[in-house]
Design a protein around this motif. Sequence first.
Motif, mmCIF file in Angstrom:
data_model
loop_
_atom_site.group_PDB
_atom_site.id
_atom_site.type_symbol
_atom_site.label_atom_id
_atom_site.label_comp_id
_atom_site.label_asym_id
_atom_site.label_seq_id
_atom_site.Cartn_x
_atom_site.Cartn_y
_atom_site.Cartn_z
ATOM 1 N N GLN A 30 0.842 -1.194 0.000
ATOM 2 C CA GLN A 30 0.000 0.000 0.000
ATOM 3 C C GLN A 30 0.875 1.241 0.000
ATOM 4 O O GLN A 30 1.970 1.233 0.556
ATOM 5 C CB GLN A 30 -0.871 0.033 1.252
ATOM 6 C CG GLN A 30 -1.799 -1.133 1.386
ATOM 7 C CD GLN A 30 -2.553 -1.069 2.705
ATOM 8 O OE1 GLN A 30 -2.729 -0.013 3.287
ATOM 9 N NE2 GLN A 30 -2.985 -2.212 3.189
ATOM 10 N N PRO A 31 0.390 2.328 -0.586
ATOM 11 C CA PRO A 31 1.128 3.583 -0.464
ATOM 12 C C PRO A 31 1.107 4.037 1.003
ATOM 13 O O PRO A 31 0.223 3.631 1.765
ATOM 14 C CB PRO A 31 0.342 4.552 -1.352
ATOM 15 C CG PRO A 31 -0.982 3.930 -1.555
ATOM 16 C CD PRO A 31 -0.820 2.451 -1.372
ATOM 17 N N SER A 67 0.214 5.625 4.180
ATOM 18 C CA SER A 67 -0.989 6.294 4.661
ATOM 19 C C SER A 67 -1.263 5.849 6.093
ATOM 20 O O SER A 67 -0.712 4.865 6.571
ATOM 21 C CB SER A 67 -2.181 5.991 3.756
ATOM 22 O OG SER A 67 -2.394 4.609 3.673
ATOM 23 N N ILE A 84 -8.387 8.880 6.456
ATOM 24 C CA ILE A 84 -7.172 8.342 5.855
ATOM 25 C C ILE A 84 -6.265 9.536 5.566
ATOM 26 O O ILE A 84 -6.650 10.458 4.842
ATOM 27 C CB ILE A 84 -7.475 7.568 4.562
ATOM 28 C CG1 ILE A 84 -8.375 6.371 4.868
ATOM 29 C CG2 ILE A 84 -6.165 7.120 3.895
ATOM 30 C CD1 ILE A 84 -8.868 5.640 3.638
ATOM 31 N N TRP A 85 -5.080 9.512 6.161
ATOM 32 C CA TRP A 85 -4.104 10.594 6.021
ATOM 33 C C TRP A 85 -2.991 10.142 5.084
ATOM 34 O O TRP A 85 -2.537 9.006 5.161
ATOM 35 C CB TRP A 85 -3.499 10.928 7.377
ATOM 36 C CG TRP A 85 -4.499 11.349 8.409
ATOM 37 C CD1 TRP A 85 -5.180 10.537 9.272
ATOM 38 C CD2 TRP A 85 -4.938 12.675 8.675
ATOM 39 N NE1 TRP A 85 -6.002 11.285 10.066
ATOM 40 C CE2 TRP A 85 -5.878 12.601 9.725
ATOM 41 C CE3 TRP A 85 -4.631 13.925 8.137
ATOM 42 C CZ2 TRP A 85 -6.506 13.720 10.250
ATOM 43 C CZ3 TRP A 85 -5.258 15.040 8.655
ATOM 44 C CH2 TRP A 85 -6.183 14.938 9.698
ATOM 45 N N THR A 86 -2.541 11.040 4.218
ATOM 46 C CA THR A 86 -1.409 10.759 3.333
ATOM 47 C C THR A 86 -0.397 11.905 3.445
ATOM 48 O O THR A 86 -0.784 13.057 3.661
ATOM 49 C CB THR A 86 -1.854 10.617 1.870
ATOM 50 O OG1 THR A 86 -2.537 11.801 1.471
ATOM 51 C CG2 THR A 86 -2.771 9.411 1.696
ATOM 52 N N TRP A 144 0.923 15.925 6.943
ATOM 53 C CA TRP A 144 0.015 14.866 6.491
ATOM 54 C C TRP A 144 -1.330 15.504 6.176
ATOM 55 O O TRP A 144 -1.845 16.314 6.947
ATOM 56 C CB TRP A 144 -0.147 13.812 7.582
ATOM 57 C CG TRP A 144 1.062 12.942 7.713
ATOM 58 C CD1 TRP A 144 2.299 13.305 8.176
ATOM 59 C CD2 TRP A 144 1.154 11.572 7.355
ATOM 60 N NE1 TRP A 144 3.144 12.234 8.124
ATOM 61 C CE2 TRP A 144 2.469 11.157 7.632
ATOM 62 C CE3 TRP A 144 0.259 10.651 6.835
ATOM 63 C CZ2 TRP A 144 2.902 9.863 7.406
ATOM 64 C CZ3 TRP A 144 0.688 9.360 6.612
ATOM 65 C CH2 TRP A 144 2.001 8.965 6.894
ATOM 66 N N ALA A 149 -6.888 12.821 3.296
ATOM 67 C CA ALA A 149 -7.180 12.395 1.931
ATOM 68 C C ALA A 149 -8.612 11.894 1.783
ATOM 69 O O ALA A 149 -9.245 12.111 0.755
ATOM 70 C CB ALA A 149 -6.201 11.301 1.505
#
Length: 124
Positions: free
Chosen positions: A5-6, A8, A20-22, A30, A33
Amino acid sequence: DDHRQPLSLLTCSLDRTMVIWTPAANSTIWNNAVSVGEFGGLTGLFSQLGFYGCSWAPDGKAIMSHGYVGEFHRWACEDRAWEGRPVPSGHAGPVADVAWHKDGVCVSVSADQTARVLAPKGAH
């Protein structure tokens, strides 16, 4: 690894939301998202007590949280859109732990001495 997964972070809150934080590019900040949650239509004291825990599905395409009285809340991502999904009834007591298997099976255990196994249709 087809389950990578990317970067996050998934958080849940007593305001009945999951976020969901990116990470922002070239920054230590951050960004929010995706935000999902349960809004309005709830009655009674315990239904307002928020989410106490949350977890990613192994493939990163679904998220699940649990509330104060053991109810589950699940969202799945299809075509970059997160949508609520039905879930079976939860436990009668507080949820102590939730675990996902890479095949999509989710197991939860509760202080009420019950376990719930949730599996995709056709799973063994």
